[in-house]
Design an enzyme around this catalytic site. Structure first.
Site, PDB file in Angstrom:
ATOM      1  N   GLU A 416       0.823  -1.216   0.000  1.00 45.00           N
ATOM      2  CA  GLU A 416       0.000   0.000   0.000  1.00 45.00           C
ATOM      3  C   GLU A 416       0.856   1.265   0.000  1.00 45.00           C
ATOM      4  O   GLU A 416       0.730   2.135   0.858  1.00 45.00           O
ATOM      5  CB  GLU A 416      -0.966  -0.023   1.188  1.00 45.00           C
ATOM      6  CG  GLU A 416      -2.000  -1.136   1.018  1.00 45.00           C
ATOM      7  CD  GLU A 416      -2.916  -1.318   2.194  1.00 45.00           C
ATOM      8  OE1 GLU A 416      -4.107  -1.606   1.973  1.00 45.00           O
ATOM      9  OE2 GLU A 416      -2.466  -1.202   3.344  1.00 45.00           O
ATOM     10  N   GLU A 485      -4.242 -10.445   0.520  1.00 45.00           N
ATOM     11  CA  GLU A 485      -5.081 -10.310   1.705  1.00 45.00           C
ATOM     12  C   GLU A 485      -6.508 -10.691   1.320  1.00 45.00           C
ATOM     13  O   GLU A 485      -7.007 -10.241   0.285  1.00 45.00           O
ATOM     14  CB  GLU A 485      -5.076  -8.886   2.264  1.00 45.00           C
ATOM     15  CG  GLU A 485      -3.742  -8.430   2.816  1.00 45.00           C
ATOM     16  CD  GLU A 485      -3.777  -6.994   3.337  1.00 45.00           C
ATOM     17  OE1 GLU A 485      -4.880  -6.498   3.665  1.00 45.00           O
ATOM     18  OE2 GLU A 485      -2.701  -6.367   3.422  1.00 45.00           O
TER      19      GLU A 485
END
Length: 957
Positions: A416, A485
């Site tokens: 991220e 994820e």
């Protein structure tokens, strides 16, 4: 005008660069003399730089009044300052590379002796982890500055060291630095020297670095070994037939045992020069992407993984070695075969254990800049050339440190951090240094500089579309797909694990993923009266925090498994057992590379939970990926409901898997339950006191409620549609809880419309509705009884236009608190819900009411037992209440109401009452993963539609 400014040390704002650091190298154990500098240090915390003492690094500085602090440590965990949790937002202004003046400083000092024989030899000082930035002095001489909190930094200590004398090491650690902009990793901000500090002698002509390349040709069974080491280095590995062989020559070794996560074969290797020997454990394996599939040793692998942070509830970022081993062994016992090191390289011991126990590892760089998303990614370091050196340095230090570990199959650029040229440069450098491992980074949605297509929290529907090749982007379609994820394990959840696994099994390019995440990051605390609980964001007075979003693991903070881990184990099970319906069992080996030698298949036949026959099935030693069917044995046919269970277990101990570990389990019903007769025959009588009696039951007429069953005081049952919202109800882009509360489902009222006698039945009609609106539920209860039992059939019809699903659909009653022991025949042993029930089997179970509770760190709905045929609640004297479903009920029992559970914010807020509250449901809303992912599947959404619930109650003396 003259401008006066207090100076900020230049290194704090130097775009995350280290100062004075030596080139990175592999983490390798050698026979060079080493001093561990861990232990008790002197420590002083200053709330900002203006209060930090000058000259503290001088050897003669008086630190006698300072506190004592263990090193390694996270200093807030020892009473110095406080932890703080944020997920995305930085806890300081986004003003790169600058930090606010309110920047705590932790000054550390330690005195140590050095052997006199070290004189005249080179020495290196190594820090394995300093959060976030440390300025280092040895005997008053400045050595340099650390950056990159979760990466090693080494300094040349030769000139400053005083062999044969006392030496003073001083380190000034800043809580924030420019490097903090690269470390926004959804975890507690915990400054400190949190990994080991060592001083190592570096002999002339020693092993400065070593890079082992150990490949495996799956077609010939030959291992290839090539070692990059100092000129003239020699190799010794007796098991491989190597004795004093040249390191710089390639070696072909026929018949080696390859390394994999399923069979982690390792060989001891010594790399020697005249002055130093390094010892490594080598695993032969080849990672490649072939025809769009990620393969190891020529076979497609499937990642059944978890994301793992490094966290301890008492020590913060410091995790003792024995705890690390225990948690990785716990993963192995629950069939986790892969770890993503979210979101930074872990302590080196983790990789050593992953090699030994067998895990596929995505090793992730210490890089995340998620907080820049809050400002539209303006100034994001991933695409700013001023940060290029720091980004590349972090990648180099990870790759160089971990390059010799066979468990590492993918390098990850970070997490991220948006997109940008610095990430592309990191990928290019890693490929040039280590072409044998593909590159991962989820943020590169266009797959321009990665080798796998990675996503977070894609719904099962999207995963299926990707598996079918329906992605419009050609680059993505050509790459392996993983979910780095998925299945956000926050609180009670996640749901839909089995649905995802079915897709990974069905579509070859969908190669699994990593559940978010392994552990709840709760910090152990105690109330004033000594009761233990776990704290989360906001519990330490933080002005900016993200609450309990840090509580999102498969295990609780003390590493006790949550129900989700049992569910994961059932879904990830490497042996799949399926009954074909024609008297046969299909056995599938879900391993990618190993056969089923050493696996035993036990069967048992049980009538209403009581074993009546057992044996062992003859199953061949299936090759990897193979399947077969075997016949079932002749089975008895007792009159009670009967289930046939097959369990696959290990015969002998294996890496992380002790003998007797369950590899797969399946059940089939041999004989259904005979219909339970509904109580009937007793007639309704009105007593002199106005109460109504029906068999053993007594009702009061004003509200039509049951008040007594025999000698047992009973309150209810009455309609109950509320549950204490789970995190997946409370959070996400469109939280159900908000809509439920807006509608008033947490504050329902009851109005008796009719109470009548219809033959042998007592019939009540009740309107159940929230204040403030005209939606309602009309409940018709038909009661019947015989001399001993009371039966209820409740029919519920929604009134009005319902736009939201119900939290639950059922009835609630309460009984005296002495009925604290429970036995049941149905689903167990743990809790289960509509989309989380793979770990359930039908059997007879027993537990106390207290043991039925799941102590989620943030209290919420829990403890439901599914498909319950009957349950008994008993007092110590054996008396109690039997509940029989017609045919089944969803059952829970607790010492507080759903409303009390709803109001609680920590487990210590829950205080046992004098009664046991029992919920008997038709169903509950599915769990899903909506806190950070998709909600329940459409079939598990509890729409407001008519339903019927039937059960009977009997007092047992």
């Amino acid at each position: 005008m003259t401008t006066l400014m207090a100076g900020t040390p230049a290194y704090l704002t130097d775009f995350g660069r280290c100062v004075g650091a030596l080139p990175p190298r592999a983490a390798v154990r050698t026979d060079a003399p080493t001093l561990e500098l861990t232990g008790t240090w002197r420590f002083l915390l200053s709330p900002d730089p203006t209060r930090a003492p000058d000259g503290f690094w001088a050897p003669d500085f008086d630190d006698a009044h300072w506190a004592q602090l263990p090193v390694p440590s996270s200093w807030p965990m020892h009473g110095h300052g406080a932890p703080a949790y944020t997920n995305i937002r930085y806890p300081f202004p986004v003003d790169p590379p600058y930090l606010p003046a309110e920047n705590p400083i932790g000054d550390h000092r330690v005195t140590f002796g050095v052997p006199a024989q070290w004189a005249g030899q080179r020495a290196v000082l190594r820090f394995d982890g300093v959060d976030s930035c440390g300025r280092v002095w040895l005997n008053g001489v400045e050595l340099g500055v650390t950056q990159g909190s979760r990466l090693p930094v080494e300094f040349d200590a030769t000139a400053a060291l005083r062999p044969g004398e006392h030496n003073v090491l001083a380190v000034r650690v800043h809580q924030w630095s420019a490097g903090s902009y690269l470390e926004d990793q959804d975890m507690w901000w915990l400054p400190g020297i949190f990994r080991p500090v060592t001083l190592q002698l570096r002999p002339a002509g020693g092993i400065a670095d070593v890079f082992v390349h150990a490949g495996f040709d799956h077609r010939t069974g030959t291992g290839t070994l090539r070692v990059q080491a100092p000129p003239g280095a020699r190799l010794t590995a007796p098991e491989l037939g190597l004795r004093d062989a040249p390191a710089d020559s390639p070696h072909a070794i026929p018949g080696v045992r390859p390394w994999s996560a399923e069979s982690p074969a390792l060989y001891d290797l010594a790399v020697s020069t005249a002055t130093e020997t390094a010892r490594l454990r080598v695993g032969f394996r080849t990672v490649a992407i072939v025809d769009g599939l990620l393969t190891v040793n020529g076979r497609r692998i499937q990642l059944r993984g978890v994301n793992r942070h490094e966290f301890h509830p008492d020590l913060g970022r410091v995790v003792p070695a024995e705890v690390v081993r225990a948690e990785l062994e716990l993963m192995k016992r629950h069939h986790v075969n892969a770890i993503r090191t979210s979101h930074y390289p872990p302590h080196p011991q983790v990789l050593e254990l992953a090699d030994e126990l067998g895990f596929w590892l995505i090793d992730e760089c210490d890089l995340e800049t998620h907080g820049f998303s809050e400002v539209g990614w303006r100034g994001n370091p991933a695409d700013d050339p001023r940060w290029r050196d720091a980004c590349l340095d972090r990648m180099r230090r990870m790759v160089e440190r971990d390059k010799n570990h066979p468990c590492v199959i993918l390098w990850s650029l970070g997490n991220e951090a948006g997109t940008g040229a610095n990430l592309a440069a990191m990928a290019d450098w890693a490929r040039s240094r280590d072409p044998g491992r593909p590159i991962h980074y989820e943020g590169d949605g266009d797959c321009r500089y990665v080798d796998v297509y990675s996503r977070m929290y894609a719904s099962p529907e999207e995963v299926e579309a990707i598996g079918r090749g329906e992605n419009p982007d050609q680059a993505r379609r050509a790459l392996p797909f993983i979910l780095c994820e998925y299945a956000h394990a926050m609180g009670n959840g996640p749901g839909r694990l089995a649905e995802y696994e079915r897709l990974f099994d069905t579509y070859p390019r969908c190669q699994g993923g990593f559940v978010w995440e392994w552990i709840d990051h709760g910090i152990r605390r105690r109330t004033a009266d000594g009761r233990e609980y776990f704290a989360y964001g906001g519990d330490f007075g933080e002005s900016l925090h993200d609450g309990n979003f840090v509580i999102d693991g498969l295990v609780f903070p003390d590493r006790t498994p949550s129900p989700a881990l049992a569910e994961l184990a059932a879904v990830y099970a490497p042996v799949r057992l399926e009954f074909t319906g024609d008297g046969r069992l299909r056995v599938s080996n879900r391993y990618a590379l190993r056969d089923l030698a050493g696996v035993r298949f036990d069967w048992q036949c049980a009538a209403e939970g009581e074993p009546v026959a057992h044996g062992v099935l003859a199953v061949p030693e299936l090759a990897a990926g193979a399947a077969t069917t075997v016949p079932l044995p002749p089975l008895p046919e007792p009159p009670a409901e009967t289930w046939f269970t097959v369990t696959a277990t290990t015969v002998a101990d294996g890496p992380g898997l002790p003998a007797g570990s369950v590899l797969g389990l399946a059940q089939t019903q041999v004989r259904p339950a005979p219909p339970a007769p509904r109580p009937a025959g007793a007639r309704v009588r009105r007593e002199a006191d106005g109460l109504l009696r029906l068999g053993p039951a007594v009702f009061e007429p004003r509200y039509g409620r049951l008040v007594r069953l025999g000698e047992l005081e009973v309150a209810g049952p009455r309609l109950d549609v509320w549950r204490a919202p789970i995190d997946n109800d409370r959070l996400g882009p469109d939280p159900l809880e908000r809509r439920w509360r807006a509608l008033g489902l947490d504050r329902m009222t009851h109005r008796l419309r009719e109470l009548a006698i219809d033959g042998d039945e007592l019939v009540s009609v009740t309107r159940v509705a929230p204040a403030g609106g005209d939606l309602a539920l009309l409940v018709t209860c038909r009661w019947s009884a015989d001399a001993d039992s009371l039966g209820l059939t409740a029919t519920v019809v929604p009134l009005g236009e319902w736009s939201v699903p119900l939290p639950r659909a059922g009835m609630r009653l309460s009984v005296p608190g002495r009925l604290g022991e429970v036995e049941w025949f149905g689903g167990g042993p743990g809790e289960a819900y509509a989309d989380s029930r793979a770990a359930v089997r039908i059997d007879r179970f027993a537990a106390s009411v207290d043991e039925l509770q799941t102590p989620y760190v943030y209290p919420q709905e829990n403890g439901n037992r599914t498909a319950v045929r009957w349950a008994r609640l008993r007092a110590p004297d054996g008396s109690g209440l039997r509940i029989t479903g017609h045919p089944t009920v969803e059952f829970s029992a607790r010492r507080w109401s759903s409303e009390q559970l709803d109001r609680a914010r920590h487990t210590t807020d829950l205080v046992a009452g004098e009664r046991v509250v029992v919920n008997l449901d038709v169903a509950q809303q599915g769990l899903g993963s909506a806190a950070c992912g998709p909600g329940p599947a459409p079939g598990d959404v509890l729409a407001a539609r008519p339903f019927t619930l039937s059960f009977s109650l009997r007092m047992e003396p």
